[in-house]
Design a protein around this motif. Structure first.
Motif, PDB file in Angstrom:
ATOM      1  N   ASP A  80     -28.944   7.975  -3.542  1.00 43.76           N
ATOM      2  CA  ASP A  80     -28.719   9.429  -3.578  1.00 43.76           C
ATOM      3  C   ASP A  80     -27.590   9.825  -2.627  1.00 43.76           C
ATOM      4  OD1 ASP A  80     -29.728   9.739  -0.968  1.00 43.76           O
ATOM      5  OD2 ASP A  80     -31.759  10.231  -1.671  1.00 43.76           O
ATOM      6  N   GLN A  81     -27.275  11.110  -2.593  1.00 42.54           N
ATOM      7  CA  GLN A  81     -26.117  11.549  -1.817  1.00 42.54           C
ATOM      8  C   GLN A  81     -26.313  11.304  -0.329  1.00 42.54           C
ATOM      9  OE1 GLN A  81     -23.545  12.078  -3.434  1.00 42.54           O
ATOM     10  NE2 GLN A  81     -24.363  12.471  -5.477  1.00 42.54           N
ATOM     11  N   ALA A  82     -27.565  11.218   0.114  1.00 43.07           N
ATOM     12  CA  ALA A  82     -27.826  10.934   1.531  1.00 43.07           C
ATOM     13  C   ALA A  82     -27.808   9.428   1.815  1.00 43.07           C
ATOM     14  CB  ALA A  82     -29.177  11.528   1.925  1.00 43.07           C
ATOM     15  N   GLY A  83     -27.604   8.615   0.779  1.00 42.28           N
ATOM     16  CA  GLY A  83     -27.515   7.169   0.974  1.00 42.28           C
ATOM     17  C   GLY A  83     -28.818   6.437   0.751  1.00 42.28           C
ATOM     18  N   ALA A  84     -29.905   7.156   0.457  1.00 44.37           N
ATOM     19  CA  ALA A  84     -31.206   6.488   0.284  1.00 44.37           C
ATOM     20  C   ALA A  84     -31.311   5.853  -1.097  1.00 44.37           C
ATOM     21  CB  ALA A  84     -32.334   7.495   0.479  1.00 44.37           C
ATOM     22  N   LEU A  85     -31.960   4.681  -1.130  1.00 44.38           N
ATOM     23  CA  LEU A  85     -32.189   3.999  -2.412  1.00 44.38           C
ATOM     24  C   LEU A  85     -33.457   4.534  -3.067  1.00 44.38           C
ATOM     25  CD1 LEU A  85     -31.582   0.203  -1.680  1.00 44.38           C
ATOM     26  CD2 LEU A  85     -30.149   1.735  -3.039  1.00 44.38           C
ATOM     27  N   HIS A  86     -33.424   4.616  -4.393  1.00 42.16           N
ATOM     28  CA  HIS A  86     -34.605   4.984  -5.170  1.00 42.16           C
ATOM     29  C   HIS A  86     -34.673   4.056  -6.375  1.00 42.16           C
ATOM     30  CE1 HIS A  86     -34.851   8.921  -3.089  1.00 42.16           C
ATOM     31  NE2 HIS A  86     -33.524   8.869  -3.141  1.00 42.16           N
ATOM     32  N   ALA A  87     -35.883   3.860  -6.877  1.00 40.93           N
ATOM     33  CA  ALA A  87     -36.045   3.120  -8.135  1.00 40.93           C
ATOM     34  C   ALA A  87     -36.988   3.913  -9.029  1.00 40.93           C
ATOM     35  CB  ALA A  87     -36.609   1.728  -7.871  1.00 40.93           C
ATOM     36  N   PHE A  88     -36.628   4.024 -10.281  1.00 39.42           N
ATOM     37  CA  PHE A  88     -37.419   4.800 -11.235  1.00 39.42           C
ATOM     38  C   PHE A  88     -37.595   4.005 -12.514  1.00 39.42           C
ATOM     39  CE2 PHE A  88     -34.665   7.751  -8.878  1.00 39.42           C
ATOM     40  CZ  PHE A  88     -35.638   8.424  -8.152  1.00 39.42           C
TER      41      PHE A  88
END
Ligand code: FES
Ligand SMILES: [Fe+2]
Length: 379
Positions: A80-88
């Motif tokens: 995301d724009q803050a640099g955090a990883l996500h998985a969906f």
């Protein structure tokens, strides 16, 4: 007739399968050949374990995404724009279309993910940002329709996901492995992937893992490998969720006597081969600045994809890289033939449980007992 022979094997005198595994007998052949077992493993092992999906340089900055797949589950991984990883789960909450559709680039840059069906649009943190016509639906709340998130975690630049929403952190599975890998000469943060090769092996994924977990076959089947590594002083060590094999490089006199050999020059004097439950390996060979990663992906009960990635430090020259890859590929080609031969043998119906040589094959017992326990958990 075949079944009768199989059932009279000595292993079956053990009280239970679990007992026979402890004694050093292998999982029965049927565990490698039966499609129902394979489906069970997908549900009970691959939906509850950390699965390697890619590298952080595939998601270089805020707004990056990539698609991935674990078993039958399509995934999208984002930064995301803050640099955090996500998985969906890569499925739109409207009516279930894939979000990053097949045919689209597997990696990309975008502020949002938009479904190609009715244009529901998601932020990279998974929240639903807009749905055409939403303002006309009085009880529709965007906040109710975020993408289905799954746990994501990293080991250096390596990204893993877990389809189990209650999974313990990746660090619990890794244990001491990152430290051992670093000490063995794998400073992952400073290495870049330069090559990747995929092999389609006609064997069950456990045959491929079994083959990885011992070097009993090396002097017989890998002349190149045993010209480099001294298999007479080889060690195998099992931990909770991984095992490590270490073999020192042969003396330089022996190495130089073999003209076909990869010229391993550098500060790393031992090979380090780590397997992580259930289907990931990380290898450091003697020489300098190399890591090779194997990802064993079960395709069907008797087919496995092996994705082999080669990471190097920038100080490794192109000719060293080419030599190294040629050397590893030779070992891989030899292993493919061995695995496919085992799969054919297991499928004959004459074979039930094999007998491990535990002084050299103890890591197979460790792996096969983890398989057994995962399948029978809660019984
Ligand atoms: S299925 Fe995705 S917007 Fe309709
Ligand atoms: Fe091998």
């Amino acid at each position: 007739m075949a079944t009768t022979r199989a059932r009279t094997s000595k292993a079956r005198t053990a009280e239970t399968l679990d007992d026979s595994l402890r004694q050093g007998y292998t999982l029965p052949a049927e565990w490698y050949t039966d499609a129902a077992r394979f489906r069970d493993e997908r549900a009970r092992i691959f939906r509850h374990t950390w699965q390697f999906v890619g590298y952080s340089d595939q998601l270089p900055e805020g707004g990056s995404y990539m698609s991935a797949r674990v078993g039958d589950t399509p995934l999208v991984i984002t930064r995301d724009q803050a640099g955090a990883l996500h998985a969906f789960v890569n499925v739109c909450r409207h009516r279930g279309s894939e979000l990053v559709a097949q045919g689209q680039p597997e990696c990309g840059q975008s502020k949002t993910l938009q479904c190609a069906y009715h244009a529901w649009t998601y932020n990279l943190d998974g929240t639903l940002r807009a749905a055409p016509g939403a303002k006309d639906e009085p009880d529709f709340d965007l906040r109710d329709y975020s993408l289905f998130a799954v746990p994501v975690d990293t080991w250096g630049p390596l990204i893993f996901i877990n389809l189990d929403p209650h999974a313990a952190p990746l660090a619990e599975t890794l244990g001491a492995l990152p430290e051992l890998a670093r000490a063995a000469g794998a400073p992952l943060a400073t290495m870049r992937r330069r090559a990747s090769h995929t092999y389609d092996i006609g064997a069950n994924w456990k045959v491929v893992v079994d083959n990885y977990l011992e070097c009993y076959h090396c002097p017989v089947a890998h002349k190149g490998f045993t010209s480099l590594i001294d298999t007479s002083e080889y060690t195998v060590q099992e931990y909770d969720w991984f095992s490590v094999q270490v073999g020192a490089m042969k003396s330089s006199a022996q190495v130089e006597a073999n003209p076909n050999l990869y010229a391993a020059r550098g500060e790393i004097a031992s090979g380090f081969y780590a397997w992580l439950w259930p289907n990931f390996t990380l290898n450091v060979y003697p020489g300098h600045g190399n890591v090779s990663i194997n990802h064993f992906i079960p395709a069907t009960v008797d087919h496995t994809l092996v994705i082999k990635d080669y990471l190097f430090m920038d100080t490794v020259e192109a000719d060293e890289e080419a030599d190294f890859i040629r050397f590893i590929e030779q070992v891989q080609v030899e292993d493919v033939a061995l695995c496919e031969s085992v799969q054919r043998g297991l499928a004959t119906g004459y074979f039930d449980q094999g007998r491990l040589m535990l002084c050299q094959e103890s890591a197979l017992r460790h792996f096969q007992r983890l398989v057994y326990e995962a399948i029978h958990a809660g019984e």
